[in-house]
Design a protein around this motif. Structure first.
Motif, mmCIF file in Angstrom:
data_model
loop_
_atom_site.group_PDB
_atom_site.id
_atom_site.type_symbol
_atom_site.label_atom_id
_atom_site.label_comp_id
_atom_site.label_asym_id
_atom_site.label_seq_id
_atom_site.Cartn_x
_atom_site.Cartn_y
_atom_site.Cartn_z
ATOM 1 N N UNK A 232 0.577 -0.811 0.255
ATOM 2 C CA UNK A 232 -0.399 0.331 -0.098
ATOM 3 C C UNK A 232 0.382 0.930 0.197
ATOM 4 N N UNK A 233 1.812 0.869 1.138
ATOM 5 C CA UNK A 233 2.777 2.633 1.163
ATOM 6 C C UNK A 233 3.299 2.373 0.012
ATOM 7 N N UNK A 234 4.075 1.722 -0.948
ATOM 8 C CA UNK A 234 4.919 1.730 -2.179
ATOM 9 C C UNK A 234 3.863 2.478 -3.303
ATOM 10 N N UNK A 247 8.865 11.315 -13.071
ATOM 11 C CA UNK A 247 8.936 9.951 -13.426
ATOM 12 C C UNK A 247 10.089 9.465 -13.510
ATOM 13 N N UNK A 248 11.314 10.227 -13.962
ATOM 14 C CA UNK A 248 12.574 8.845 -13.776
ATOM 15 C C UNK A 248 13.931 10.058 -12.789
ATOM 16 N N UNK A 253 12.307 3.600 -9.287
ATOM 17 C CA UNK A 253 12.602 2.718 -8.888
ATOM 18 C C UNK A 253 11.909 2.650 -7.822
ATOM 19 N N UNK A 254 10.478 3.423 -7.597
ATOM 20 C CA UNK A 254 9.683 2.416 -6.754
ATOM 21 C C UNK A 254 8.725 1.051 -8.103
ATOM 22 N N UNK A 255 8.404 1.236 -9.499
ATOM 23 C CA UNK A 255 8.030 0.455 -9.667
ATOM 24 C C UNK A 255 8.969 -1.009 -9.496
ATOM 25 N N UNK A 256 10.750 -0.665 -8.887
ATOM 26 C CA UNK A 256 11.172 -1.903 -8.910
ATOM 27 C C UNK A 256 11.162 -1.860 -7.543
ATOM 28 N N UNK A 257 11.046 -0.470 -6.758
ATOM 29 C CA UNK A 257 10.822 -2.029 -5.142
ATOM 30 C C UNK A 257 8.527 -2.458 -5.257
#
Length: 323
Positions: A232-234, A247-248, A253-257
């Protein structure tokens, strides 16, 4: 069998990359087409502005350095380079060293593992924004600094990059302090505290700090409730970044998380326990997010970049978990 499996993986990776390029509609590289001009920037010094509309993902600059150093000190011969002398020099430090510190870019490490910093004829003219419209990266494979459009850049708009890492986790005062060596005060939309965007930006960045700390603290938590809260936090972090226009590399990086979260969750059921439908749903979610990350990597670093290779490896891992 191993060779056949390797060929299948290579084909799968190639298809993912081609699919990302197709979805993006990435324009071809235009090495002989000028996309920008040098102008007197209202931000300070001489900047670069678009001479035509530049679509997201367009490679704007692919440039070899004028020179690089590893100790941060400019030599006498380097200081006499006419292209270097043409770059902005801060009035409170009108020396070759001051000019270098105001125009340098990180460019990987040398053969002894020391951090290199370089000066570039074109890229060193790029000004900073906390909400940039372009992204720079050192491609160690091609040994060039690349600059790509993060978003559509309209004609006559100035092209901005972000000089500092993790600025999305800093408040305005911290960001200004971090720009000290560049000798200017940022006046981008996020740094104008009395505007609607500036006030909303301050709130978003504060929330991102809180989420970043909480996500990091719960990274290794195996309790179901905490694992669910982490996802939920991510996702909340991802939404805030998009609202902020970051966006970059932040969103990627958050998508990787998020992808890592799905992989860990899938591995919880590697022994066959749990619902097959739930596990397959996780795989689908992981693939969707990893493809989003790949799109941003391709758009902002080029299809042959180390970042694209890394995300392609992640896609291989996900596909392997589904077998």
């Amino acid at each position: 069998m191993a060779a056949a499996h390797g060929n299948t993986e290579a084909q799968s990776t190639y298809k993912e990359l081609q699919s990302a390029l197709h979805r993006l509609g990435c324009p071809p590289n235009y090495p002989n087409v000028t996309l920008f001009s040098v102008f007197t920037s209202p931000v300070g010094g001489r900047g670069l502005k678009a001479v035509k509309d530049i679509p997201r993902g367009t490679p704007i600059i692919c440039e070899k350095e004028l020179f690089w150093v590893v100790n941060g000190t400019v030599g006498a011969i380097q200081a006499r380079d006419p292209h270097f002398q043409a770059l902005f020099c801060p009035p409170n430090n009108p020396t070759p060293q001051g000019r270098f510190e105001a125009n340098r870019f990180q460019m990987g490490k040398d053969t002894e593992g020391r951090q290199k910093e370089g000066i570039f004829e074109k890229a060193s003219r790029l000004n900073h924004s906390c909400v940039p419209n372009a992204y720079f990266a050192w491609n160690y494979k091609s040994r060039r600094l690349t600059v790509h459009a993060i978003v559509d850049v309209p004609k006559d708009a100035e092209i901005f990059v972000n000089y500092c890492a993790d600025e999305h986790l800093m408040d305005r005062q911290q960001r200004q302090q971090g720009l000290g060596s560049y000798q200017f005060n940022c006046t981008c939309q996020a740094c104008q505290p009395n505007t609607n965007f500036g006030m909303a930006s301050a709130q978003r960045r504060q929330e991102m700090q809180t989420l970043d700390t909480r996500i990091d603290n719960n990274a290794n938590n195996t309790l179901p409730v905490e694992r669910s809260q982490q996802l939920i936090d991510i996702k909340a972090f991802s939404l805030l970044l998009q609202q902020e226009g970051l966006f970059y590399p932040q969103l990627a990086d958050v998508y990787q998380l998020e992808v890592s979260w799905y992989i860990r969750e899938i591995e919880q059921f590697a022994d066959g326990t749990g619902s097959t439908r739930y596990r397959m749903g996780l795989l689908e979610e992981a693939l969707e997010v990893a493809r989003k990350q790949l799109e941003w990597d391709v758009a902002c670093t080029g299809h042959d970049s180390p970042e694209v290779k890394k995300t392609s490896r992640t896609l291989k891992v996900i596909c392997g978990l589904g077998q």
